[in-house]
Design a protein around this motif. Sequence first.
Motif, short mmCIF file in Angstrom:
data_model
loop_
_atom_site.label_atom_id
_atom_site.label_comp_id
_atom_site.label_asym_id
_atom_site.label_seq_id
_atom_site.Cartn_x
_atom_site.Cartn_y
_atom_site.Cartn_z
N GLU A 54 50.40 86.85 73.60
CA GLU A 54 50.47 87.76 72.45
C GLU A 54 51.13 87.10 71.25
O GLU A 54 50.79 87.41 70.11
N ILE A 55 52.08 86.22 71.51
CA ILE A 55 52.87 85.61 70.43
C ILE A 55 52.11 84.49 69.73
O ILE A 55 52.07 84.42 68.50
N MET A 56 51.50 83.60 70.48
CA MET A 56 50.89 82.41 69.89
C MET A 56 49.80 82.69 68.87
O MET A 56 49.74 82.02 67.85
N PRO A 57 48.94 83.69 69.07
CA PRO A 57 47.93 83.96 68.04
C PRO A 57 48.51 84.36 66.68
O PRO A 57 47.84 84.24 65.66
N VAL A 58 49.75 84.81 66.65
CA VAL A 58 50.38 85.23 65.39
C VAL A 58 50.40 84.07 64.41
O VAL A 58 50.09 84.22 63.23
N TYR A 59 50.75 82.87 64.86
CA TYR A 59 50.78 81.72 63.96
C TYR A 59 49.58 80.82 64.10
O TYR A 59 49.26 80.06 63.20
N ALA A 60 48.88 80.90 65.23
CA ALA A 60 47.78 79.97 65.49
C ALA A 60 46.68 80.05 64.42
O ALA A 60 46.10 79.03 64.07
N GLY A 61 46.42 81.23 63.89
CA GLY A 61 45.39 81.38 62.88
C GLY A 61 45.87 81.16 61.46
O GLY A 61 45.13 81.37 60.50
N SER A 62 47.10 80.72 61.30
CA SER A 62 47.71 80.61 59.97
C SER A 62 47.44 79.28 59.26
O SER A 62 47.79 79.13 58.10
N GLY A 63 46.88 78.31 59.98
CA GLY A 63 46.70 76.99 59.40
C GLY A 63 47.84 76.04 59.69
O GLY A 63 47.80 74.88 59.31
N ALA A 64 48.87 76.52 60.38
CA ALA A 64 50.02 75.67 60.72
C ALA A 64 49.61 74.65 61.77
O ALA A 64 48.92 74.99 62.72
N GLN A 65 50.04 73.42 61.60
CA GLN A 65 49.86 72.34 62.58
C GLN A 65 51.24 71.98 63.09
O GLN A 65 51.89 71.09 62.56
N LEU A 66 51.69 72.70 64.10
CA LEU A 66 53.08 72.64 64.51
C LEU A 66 53.37 71.68 65.65
O LEU A 66 52.58 71.55 66.57
N SER A 67 54.53 71.08 65.57
CA SER A 67 55.23 70.60 66.75
C SER A 67 56.34 71.63 66.93
O SER A 67 56.78 72.25 65.97
N ALA A 68 56.77 71.85 68.15
CA ALA A 68 57.75 72.91 68.37
C ALA A 68 58.63 72.62 69.57
O ALA A 68 58.26 71.86 70.46
N THR A 69 59.79 73.27 69.56
CA THR A 69 60.69 73.23 70.69
C THR A 69 61.10 74.66 71.00
O THR A 69 61.47 75.42 70.10
N LEU A 70 61.02 75.02 72.28
CA LEU A 70 61.47 76.32 72.75
C LEU A 70 62.81 76.12 73.43
O LEU A 70 62.94 75.31 74.35
#
Length: 131
Positions: free
Chosen positions: A94-110
């Motif tokens: 549910e969370i990932m689609p929030v930013y996935a369609g935004s054009g962001a090309q992320l590296s991330a740390t949880l």
Amino acid sequence: MEIKTHNPTEWLTHFGLNHAVEVRGGERTLYLSGQTSSDAEGEPLHAGDLVAQFKTAWGELVKALEAADMTPANLVRMNIYVLDVPAFMEAAEEIMPVYAGSGAQLSATLVGVKELYQPDIMIELEGTAVA
């Protein structure tokens, strides 16, 4: 400016993330403070709802980008601080689609943490953007 992602394995791409993000020719770097699900006075919103808190924190992060004349496409790094890593992973679909369609090309740390600035805050998003 050129943004290039590097993914020696593909498992992170399922989450809309990358192992590494390379930036060439950037002129400005924006370091974003942690954004949370809070109102204008810093009072928590959506107590107990991790997905709603993520959506609100993401919205605040986007507002901070816009204030610097940037968009999510400029975001190259995001640190995600959560009180409950297993709960985050359960809600990831549910969370990932929030930013996935935004054009962001992320590296991330949880990162799982013991507490955030207020007991009702469950998640905090911190980012780096380049333009």
